[in-house]
Design a protein around this motif. Structure first.
Motif, PDB file in Angstrom:
ATOM      1  N   SER A   1      38.083  23.286  34.636  1.00 34.87           N
ATOM      2  CA  SER A   1      38.525  23.413  33.242  1.00 34.87           C
ATOM      3  C   SER A   1      37.576  22.774  32.236  1.00 34.87           C
ATOM      4  O   SER A   1      37.290  23.383  31.199  1.00 34.87           O
ATOM      5  CB  SER A   1      39.932  22.841  33.069  1.00 34.87           C
TER       6      SER A   1
ATOM      7  N   GLN B   1      35.786  24.843  29.253  1.00 32.17           N
ATOM      8  CA  GLN B   1      36.000  24.418  27.874  1.00 32.17           C
ATOM      9  C   GLN B   1      34.671  24.178  27.163  1.00 32.17           C
ATOM     10  O   GLN B   1      34.497  24.560  26.014  1.00 32.17           O
ATOM     11  CB  GLN B   1      36.865  23.152  27.828  1.00 32.17           C
TER      12      GLN B   1
ATOM     13  N   LYS C   1      43.869  39.681  29.575  1.00 33.45           N
ATOM     14  CA  LYS C   1      43.541  38.353  30.092  1.00 33.45           C
ATOM     15  C   LYS C   1      42.423  37.781  29.228  1.00 33.45           C
ATOM     16  O   LYS C   1      41.270  38.163  29.366  1.00 33.45           O
ATOM     17  CB  LYS C   1      43.101  38.436  31.556  1.00 33.45           C
ATOM     18  N   ASP C   2      42.778  36.890  28.352  1.00 33.71           N
ATOM     19  CA  ASP C   2      41.826  36.252  27.444  1.00 33.71           C
ATOM     20  C   ASP C   2      41.238  35.053  28.163  1.00 33.71           C
ATOM     21  O   ASP C   2      41.770  33.946  28.088  1.00 33.71           O
ATOM     22  CB  ASP C   2      42.531  35.838  26.157  1.00 33.71           C
ATOM     23  N   ARG C   3      40.144  35.264  28.865  1.00 34.04           N
ATOM     24  CA  ARG C   3      39.538  34.199  29.673  1.00 34.04           C
ATOM     25  C   ARG C   3      38.757  33.198  28.831  1.00 34.04           C
ATOM     26  O   ARG C   3      38.323  32.181  29.334  1.00 34.04           O
ATOM     27  CB  ARG C   3      38.633  34.792  30.753  1.00 34.04           C
TER      28      ARG C   3
ATOM     29  N   THR D   1      40.220  31.851  26.067  1.00 37.62           N
ATOM     30  CA  THR D   1      41.281  30.923  25.681  1.00 37.62           C
ATOM     31  C   THR D   1      41.991  30.343  26.901  1.00 37.62           C
ATOM     32  O   THR D   1      42.340  29.176  26.924  1.00 37.62           O
ATOM     33  CB  THR D   1      42.309  31.647  24.782  1.00 37.62           C
ATOM     34  N   ASN D   2      42.188  31.193  27.906  1.00 39.14           N
ATOM     35  CA  ASN D   2      42.903  30.778  29.132  1.00 39.14           C
ATOM     36  C   ASN D   2      42.054  31.091  30.360  1.00 39.14           C
ATOM     37  O   ASN D   2      42.284  32.120  31.015  1.00 39.14           O
ATOM     38  CB  ASN D   2      44.245  31.515  29.230  1.00 39.14           C
TER      39      ASN D   2
ATOM     40  N   SER E   1      40.544  31.422  34.054  1.00 36.09           N
ATOM     41  CA  SER E   1      41.172  31.417  35.374  1.00 36.09           C
ATOM     42  C   SER E   1      40.669  30.200  36.125  1.00 36.09           C
ATOM     43  O   SER E   1      39.569  29.718  35.904  1.00 36.09           O
ATOM     44  CB  SER E   1      40.859  32.683  36.151  1.00 36.09           C
TER      45      SER E   1
END
Length: 155
Positions: free
Chosen positions: A2, A6, A147-149, A151-152, A154
């Motif tokens: 993560s 980010q 799937k907004d990768r 913002t979110n 996997s």
């Protein structure tokens, strides 16, 4: 992973602020349309992995035509993309595996939605936004999931 995702997102945002904002706007528009059109979780009409595979094989040519239509439209607008359409469908073994591992309904493959596969590679966030916009504006396409990768991511 993560923190890595980010940091990559932060770097893209800093380098392509306008394109990223255009992308976010397009993603929000698609999310709103999905919420209006889709009342429940998107699912296949059948549960059997073999039937899902057969149905995907039946519409594969139409799927390829639709992807190529999007790419042609982008190219007419002088937006360069690289398109890779997978010759093969998602394997029947993988569909069955996903169905078998489903905790709420073992053996039910009705949530496997990505049997026909393609990838449109974009050089920047602005082109990603415009590509999403092409799908959004196609009358013959109903977007059932996004799937907004960015913002979110996997995990």
């Amino acid at each position: 992973f993560s923190p890595i995702y980010q940091e990559v997102d932060n770097m893209i945002y800093r380098m392509e602020k306008c394109g990223f904002q255009e992308y976010k706007s397009q993603a929000e528009k698609i999310d709103k349309k999905i919420a209006e059109d889709i009342l429940n979780e998107p699912k296949q009409k059948v549960q059997d992995p073999v039937e899902i595979y057969r149905d995907a094989a039946r519409i594969k040519e139409q799927f390829c035509d639709m992807i190529n239509e999007v790419v042609t439209s982008l190219e007419k607008k002088k937006l360069r993309v690289d398109c890779r359409i997978c010759n093969d469908l998602k394997s029947l073994v993988r569909i069955a595996e996903k169905a078998a591992l489903r905790p709420d309904a073992p053996g039910n493959a009705d949530t496997v939605l990505d049997v026909c596969r393609a990838m449109i590679i974009c050089k920047d966030m602005e082109v990603i936004a415009k590509t999403a916009g092409e799908f959004y504006s196609m009358r013959k396409v109903i977007i059932v999931r996004q799937k907004d990768r960015f913002t979110n991511p996997s995990v």
